[in-house]
Write an enzyme that holds these catalytic residues in place. Structure first.
Site: not given
Ligand code: KIV
Length: 278
Positions: A47-48, A185
Site C-alpha cells: 500500500d506504499s 519493520e
Molecule cells: O507497503 C509496503 O510497501 C510495505 C513495506 C514496508 C514492506 O508494507
C-alpha cells in the site's frame, strides 16, 4: 534455469533450509517482469503505492480498487514470484467478513497468492478467519504505517523491554493464528533475531537487521525513485531519478534544437510519389 511458481510452503521450506528470502515491492507490469527475472521470491504490491506512485501524503487513502488495479498489472508481469496483496487501511479491521471478502478479491480478481496485513494480537482472529477461508497471510508488526499517528511517527519500535516484549508476543500470536510469515519493520536487530529464532515461520525484515530469514525493501527506495522521504534503513542501489531527469532534459533540448528526430527516426516516401501529391 528450471523455475516453478513459489508458494507460501516454499517460503517456509527456505527458512528450514537456511536459505535467505528476498522480497521487494512492485506496483506495475514492467517492474514485476524485472523482479521476476532477477529471481526475487516474493513481490509485495504494497500500500506504499499510495505514496510512491499515486502521490498521496501517506497510505491511509489507498482503496481496495486501487490495490486490485495495481495487483492485476503485477500478476500479469510475474510468473514465478509469490504475489502478495497488501490489505489497505480499513479493508480488514472492520470485521472478519470484510477481511475475507477483500482478501478474496485480491486472489479472485487480481490473481494474488496471499495477502499481508498490519497488526499483532489485535488482528489474530482476523488472521485465523482468513487462514480458515484458505487465504495465506503474512503478518506485519513493529512499525505499522497505517497506524503511524498512534505510534508517534516513523521511528524504531520496541526500544524498551516492555515494548520489545509486546512485539515478540505479537509475532507469536500471528504464528499461532496461522500466518505463513511475519514481516518485522523498524525493530531493533537483537529483538528481530530473537523472534526469528523463536518462530518456526519465516521473518522478513525491513530495518530489522541481518538475522531475519529474509529482507524486503520498497523498490522505489532501492532505485532512488522516491525522495520525499527515505527511511534510514533503506539502501539506495542506484539514483534512477537523476538518470531519468537527465534523459528528459536532453530530449527537450534536442527537440528545441531540431536534433531529434533525425533521419533515422523518420519515414520516407518515394520522390516520384511525392511529386504527385498536391
Ligand atoms: O507497503 C509496503 O510497501 C510495505 C513495506 C514496508 C514492506 O508494507
Amino acid at each position: 534455469m528450471d523455475r516453478k511458481k513459489i508458494t507460501p510452503v516454499d517460503i517456509q521450506t527456505m527458512k528450514k533450509e537456511g536459505k535467505k528470502i528476498t522480497m521487494l515491492t512492485a506496483y506495475d507490469y514492467p517492474m514485476a517482469l524485472l523482479e521476476d527475472r532477477a529471481g526475487i521470491e516474493i513481490i509485495l504490491v504494497g500500500d506504499s503505492l499510495g505514496m510512491t506512485v499515486l502521490g498521496y501524503e501517506n497510505t491511509i487513502p489507498v482503496t481496495m480498487d486501487e490495490m486490485i488495479h495495481h495487483t492485476k498489472a503485477v500478476t500479469r508481469g510475474a510468473k514465478y514470484a509469490l504475489i502478495l496483496g497488501d490489505m489497505p487501511f480499513m479493508s480488514y479491521n472492520t470485521s472478519e467478513r470484510d477481511a475475507i471478502l477483500n482478501a478474496g478479491r485480491f486472489m479472485k480478481e487480481a490473481g494474488a497468492d496471499a495477502v499481508k496485513l498490519e497488526g499483532g494480537a489485535s488482528v489474530k482472529d482476523i488472521v485465523k478467519a482468513l487462514v480458515k477461508a484458505g487465504i495465506p497471510v503474512m503478518g506485519h508488526i513493529g512499525l505499522t504505517p497505517q497506524t503511524i499517528s498512534m505510534l508517534g511517527g516513523f521511528k524504531v519500535q520496541g526500544k524498551d523491554a516492555q515494548a520489545a516484549q509486546r512485539i515478540i508476543d505479537d509475532a507469536l500470536f500471528l504464528e499461532n493464528a496461522g500466518a505463513f510469515a511475519v514481516l518485522l519493520e523498524a525493530v531493533p536487530a537483537p529483538i528481530a533475531k530473537r523472534i526469528t529464532e523463536r518462530l518456526t515461520v519465516p521473518t522478513i525484515g525491513i530495518g530489522a537487521g541481518v538475522h531475519c530469514d529474509g529482507q524486503v525493501l520498497v523498490v522505489h527506495d532501492l532505485l532512488g525513485l522516491f525522495d520525499r522521504f527515505t527511511p534510514r534503513f533503506a539502501k539506495r542501489y542506484i539514483n534512477l531519478s537523476e538518470m531519468i531527469l537527465t534523459a528528459l532534459e536532453t530530449y527537450r533540448e534536442e527537440v528545441l534544437a531540431e536534433k531529434f528526430p533525425t533521419d533515422q527516426h523518420s519515414f520516407h516516401i518515394d520522390e516520384k510519389e511525392l511529386e504527385k501529391v498536391k
